[in-house]
Design a protein around this motif. Structure first.
Motif, PDB file in Angstrom:
ATOM      1  N   ALA A  98       0.834  -1.194   0.000  1.00 33.42           N
ATOM      2  CA  ALA A  98       0.000   0.000   0.000  1.00 33.42           C
ATOM      3  C   ALA A  98       0.874   1.250   0.000  1.00 33.42           C
ATOM      4  O   ALA A  98       0.578   2.236  -0.684  1.00 33.42           O
ATOM      5  N   TYR A  99       1.967   1.204   0.759  1.00 36.75           N
ATOM      6  CA  TYR A  99       2.917   2.319   0.747  1.00 36.75           C
ATOM      7  C   TYR A  99       3.499   2.516  -0.651  1.00 36.75           C
ATOM      8  O   TYR A  99       3.699   3.652  -1.099  1.00 36.75           O
ATOM      9  N   VAL A 100       3.774   1.408  -1.341  1.00 36.72           N
ATOM     10  CA  VAL A 100       4.324   1.497  -2.693  1.00 36.72           C
ATOM     11  C   VAL A 100       3.317   2.153  -3.636  1.00 36.72           C
ATOM     12  O   VAL A 100       3.658   3.042  -4.433  1.00 36.72           O
ATOM     13  N   SER A 101       2.065   1.726  -3.536  1.00 36.40           N
ATOM     14  CA  SER A 101       1.036   2.267  -4.428  1.00 36.40           C
ATOM     15  C   SER A 101       0.802   3.758  -4.198  1.00 36.40           C
ATOM     16  O   SER A 101       0.417   4.492  -5.111  1.00 36.40           O
ATOM     17  N   ARG A 102       1.059   4.230  -2.962  1.00 39.61           N
ATOM     18  CA  ARG A 102       0.871   5.646  -2.657  1.00 39.61           C
ATOM     19  C   ARG A 102       2.109   6.485  -2.984  1.00 39.61           C
ATOM     20  O   ARG A 102       2.116   7.695  -2.770  1.00 39.61           O
ATOM     21  N   GLY A 103       3.166   5.812  -3.432  1.00 35.54           N
ATOM     22  CA  GLY A 103       4.392   6.532  -3.748  1.00 35.54           C
ATOM     23  C   GLY A 103       5.250   6.842  -2.541  1.00 35.54           C
ATOM     24  O   GLY A 103       6.201   7.622  -2.638  1.00 35.54           O
ATOM     25  N   GLN A 104       4.935   6.238  -1.388  1.00 36.37           N
ATOM     26  CA  GLN A 104       5.714   6.487  -0.176  1.00 36.37           C
ATOM     27  C   GLN A 104       6.925   5.575  -0.064  1.00 36.37           C
ATOM     28  O   GLN A 104       7.808   5.796   0.769  1.00 36.37           O
ATOM     29  N   LEU A 105       6.981   4.562  -0.899  1.00 37.25           N
ATOM     30  CA  LEU A 105       8.052   3.576  -0.851  1.00 37.25           C
ATOM     31  C   LEU A 105       8.267   3.045  -2.259  1.00 37.25           C
ATOM     32  O   LEU A 105       7.300   2.821  -2.994  1.00 37.25           O
ATOM     33  N   SER A 106       9.513   2.876  -2.657  1.00 38.01           N
ATOM     34  CA  SER A 106       9.822   2.315  -3.972  1.00 38.01           C
ATOM     35  C   SER A 106      10.294   0.876  -3.818  1.00 38.01           C
ATOM     36  O   SER A 106      10.832   0.497  -2.777  1.00 38.01           O
ATOM     37  N   SER A 107      10.090   0.074  -4.858  1.00 36.87           N
ATOM     38  CA  SER A 107      10.471  -1.329  -4.791  1.00 36.87           C
ATOM     39  C   SER A 107      11.115  -1.751  -6.106  1.00 36.87           C
ATOM     40  O   SER A 107      10.891  -1.143  -7.156  1.00 36.87           O
ATOM     41  N   ASN A 108      11.933  -2.793  -6.012  1.00 39.36           N
ATOM     42  CA  ASN A 108      12.530  -3.429  -7.185  1.00 39.36           C
ATOM     43  C   ASN A 108      12.152  -4.898  -7.179  1.00 39.36           C
ATOM     44  O   ASN A 108      11.983  -5.509  -6.109  1.00 39.36           O
ATOM     45  N   ARG A 109      12.039  -5.464  -8.379  1.00 41.54           N
ATOM     46  CA  ARG A 109      11.746  -6.891  -8.473  1.00 41.54           C
ATOM     47  C   ARG A 109      12.947  -7.676  -7.975  1.00 41.54           C
ATOM     48  O   ARG A 109      14.095  -7.386  -8.315  1.00 41.54           O
ATOM     49  N   ALA A 110      12.698  -8.665  -7.118  1.00 46.26           N
ATOM     50  CA  ALA A 110      13.768  -9.485  -6.567  1.00 46.26           C
ATOM     51  C   ALA A 110      14.385 -10.350  -7.660  1.00 46.26           C
ATOM     52  O   ALA A 110      13.724 -10.676  -8.654  1.00 46.26           O
ATOM     53  N   PRO A 111      15.667 -10.719  -7.528  1.00 46.57           N
ATOM     54  CA  PRO A 111      16.290 -11.613  -8.513  1.00 46.57           C
ATOM     55  C   PRO A 111      15.485 -12.899  -8.677  1.00 46.57           C
ATOM     56  O   PRO A 111      15.059 -13.492  -7.687  1.00 46.57           O
ATOM     57  N   GLY A 112      15.248 -13.297  -9.903  1.00 47.75           N
ATOM     58  CA  GLY A 112      14.444 -14.489 -10.151  1.00 47.75           C
ATOM     59  C   GLY A 112      12.975 -14.175 -10.276  1.00 47.75           C
ATOM     60  O   GLY A 112      12.165 -15.068 -10.561  1.00 47.75           O
ATOM     61  N   GLY A 113      12.600 -12.915 -10.051  1.00 52.52           N
ATOM     62  CA  GLY A 113      11.210 -12.514 -10.236  1.00 52.52           C
ATOM     63  C   GLY A 113      10.279 -12.882  -9.114  1.00 52.52           C
ATOM     64  O   GLY A 113       9.059 -12.792  -9.251  1.00 52.52           O
ATOM     65  N   ARG A 114      10.808 -13.294  -7.964  1.00 57.86           N
ATOM     66  CA  ARG A 114       9.962 -13.685  -6.835  1.00 57.86           C
ATOM     67  C   ARG A 114       9.943 -12.581  -5.784  1.00 57.86           C
ATOM     68  O   ARG A 114      10.917 -12.372  -5.068  1.00 57.86           O
ATOM     69  N   GLY A 115       8.841 -11.863  -5.720  1.00 53.58           N
ATOM     70  CA  GLY A 115       8.696 -10.825  -4.720  1.00 53.58           C
ATOM     71  C   GLY A 115       9.443  -9.557  -5.086  1.00 53.58           C
ATOM     72  O   GLY A 115       9.962  -9.399  -6.190  1.00 53.58           O
ATOM     73  N   SER A 116       9.506  -8.638  -4.094  1.00 51.75           N
ATOM     74  CA  SER A 116      10.139  -7.347  -4.296  1.00 51.75           C
ATOM     75  C   SER A 116      11.177  -7.103  -3.212  1.00 51.75           C
ATOM     76  O   SER A 116      11.163  -7.745  -2.152  1.00 51.75           O
ATOM     77  N   THR A 117      12.078  -6.181  -3.483  1.00 46.40           N
ATOM     78  CA  THR A 117      13.062  -5.758  -2.487  1.00 46.40           C
ATOM     79  C   THR A 117      12.939  -4.257  -2.285  1.00 46.40           C
ATOM     80  O   THR A 117      12.475  -3.525  -3.172  1.00 46.40           O
ATOM     81  N   PHE A 118      13.395  -3.791  -1.111  1.00 40.94           N
ATOM     82  CA  PHE A 118      13.227  -2.396  -0.730  1.00 40.94           C
ATOM     83  C   PHE A 118      14.527  -1.867  -0.143  1.00 40.94           C
ATOM     84  O   PHE A 118      15.268  -2.609   0.534  1.00 40.94           O
ATOM     85  N   ASP A 119      14.806  -0.600  -0.408  1.00 38.24           N
ATOM     86  CA  ASP A 119      16.006   0.035   0.106  1.00 38.24           C
ATOM     87  C   ASP A 119      15.873   0.260   1.619  1.00 38.24           C
ATOM     88  O   ASP A 119      14.912   0.880   2.080  1.00 38.24           O
ATOM     89  N   ALA A 120      16.856  -0.246   2.382  1.00 35.36           N
ATOM     90  CA  ALA A 120      16.772  -0.189   3.843  1.00 35.36           C
ATOM     91  C   ALA A 120      16.727   1.237   4.361  1.00 35.36           C
ATOM     92  O   ALA A 120      15.970   1.559   5.290  1.00 35.36           O
TER      93      ALA A 120
END
Length: 433
Positions: free
Chosen positions: A36-58
């Protein structure tokens, strides 16, 4: 950690990525809320290696946590937990910013380990120097204390004196705090009296290119230092620099949460460190080890402790199922030094004798006792080493806490007294019936 990382190499400066689960835990929310944070633009995400899930900058996640004011959740054991990126303890090992702490302390000086803890960069050749004005104030104050005062008493007043000499102590910017830390630690060492020297002015200041271990050595023993003994002391300083949220570190973070300046943060840590269950524990191990050597074995000493209902000092740690990795590292170094052989054998005898009663392993207090007994140090020397070392850790936690929401460590008391309203008490202090 290897020695390939030089000054300014920026080891560990690449953006650290978190999984969705780790991000949710850090924010104290459900995984669905993360997206929900990602959809609101409050958090950015990248696709995890292998395409399973997402990763976020700490760093971005931590910034969001501060903005949203999320409270830390309770640990699985029901204890309050706080976010920290400094020390991780798991599987009977511990890590400083993801690097094996024991290996780091073996390969690098105390000052270099401190810089890693503070900045996440390995700055080889770092040396700390005491400023003349702060040192003069600290020495005058320490010199005014009664002769019977212990080293922790001296360190506490030295911190206050150094703070009074620093008009910029209220500047909580990162560079200002780091500047204070780099000057405070050598000031504390140099303010201590030299063992065996006349007077209490602390003796001569070590040269600027001398490492902190070399500066500290004459403050804790009159025995001459060689490279092997200095290596043990320097490694001990590096090993003890931090250990997650120990009692003194928690006190330091509470002070930092109230935006106390770094000197006050260190004062808070020193106040808690003096407890017999924390920094003073190594002194108990020293006395036990010295008695075991005097009586020719550990058996009668261990028996006396058990008969009188006392714990055998230097054994067991609530965070490790096996031997404390700090003790393991120091024992390996001490085993190479003939002078330490008798005390090391006595320590092993204590462990083996106690094992008949309880399966307890050596902790770092026992290793510090081997060091202090072998070089004819005072019983409180281990506490001195602990306090000097941990000062850098308290500063690291203060830097981290200054970036958090102020006064976040405000628990709510569970009142257990009599319910109001009650009548006012009379002159004797007793409420009328």
């Amino acid at each position: 950690m290897t020695d390939q990382a030089g000054a300014g190499d920026g080891v560990g400066t690449a953006a650290h990525r978190l999984t969705t689960r780790e991000t949710a835990e850090r924010l104290g929310v459900k995984p669905e809320t993360v997206y929900a944070y990602v959809s609101r633009g409050q958090l950015s995400s990248n696709r995890a290696p292998g395409g399973r899930g997402s990763t976020f900058d700490a760093a971005e996640v931590d910034a969001l946590a501060r903005r949203t004011g999320r409270r830390e959740s309770a640990s699985p054991a029901g204890e309050l937990a706080f976010r920290t990126g400094i020390t991780l303890i798991e599987s009977d090992r511990y890590y400083f910013r993801g690097v094996d702490a024991a290996e780091l302390a073996r390969r690098h000086t105390y000052e270099e380990v401190a810089e890693w803890l503070w900045t996440g960069e390995l700055r080889t050749g770092t040396r700390f120097t005491a400023p003349s004005e702060a040192l003069a104030a600290a020495r005058r104050t320490v010199g005014a204390l009664p002769a019977h005062c212990g080293s922790t008493d001296r360190l506490r007043v030295a911190v206050v004196a150094a703070a009074a000499a620093d008009p910029l102590r209220f500047d909580l910017s990162r560079e200002a705090v780091l500047g204070s830390a780099r000057s405070l630690i050598p000031t504390l060492v140099a303010a201590l009296p030299t063992v065996g020297a006349d007077g209490v002015d602390g003796g001569a200041v070590a040269s600027a290119d001398a490492g902190l271990a070399r500066q500290l050595w004459p403050k804790i023993t009159a025995r001459p230092a060689d490279e092997a003994s200095l290596d043990v002391l320097d490694t001990a300083l590096g090993l003890l620099i931090d250990h997650d949220l120990a009692a003194s570190t928690l006190a330091a973070r509470v002070a930092a949460s109230a935006r106390a300046h770094p000197y006050a943060v260190v004062s808070a840590g020193l106040g808690v460190l003096e407890g017999p269950l924390h920094g003073a524990a190594s002194g108990l191990a020293h006395r036990m080890l010295a008695e075991a050597l005097e009586r020719g074995g550990a058996a009668p000493v261990v028996a006396d402790h058990l008969r009188t209902g006392r714990r055998v000092p230097g054994l067991g740690h609530r965070l490790y199922t096996g031997e404390d990795p700090r003790a393991t590292t120091l024992f390996a170094l001490l085993a190479k030094i003939p002078r330490a052989a008798p005390a090391l054998a006595a320590a092993r005898d204590v462990v083996a004798t106690t094992a008949r009663h309880a399966p307890l392993h050596a902790n770092v207090d026992l290793a510090l006792a081997v060091l202090s007994v072998s070089w004819d140090m005072a019983a409180e020397s281990g506490e001195t080493v602990f306090a000097i070392s941990r000062t850098a850790g308290w500063i690291a936690h203060a830097l981290e806490e200054y970036g958090e929401r102020p006064l976040r460590m405000r628990p709510i008391g569970q009142y257990t007294g009599p319910r109001p309203p009650r009548p006012l008490p009379d002159a004797t202090g007793t409420p009328p019936q």
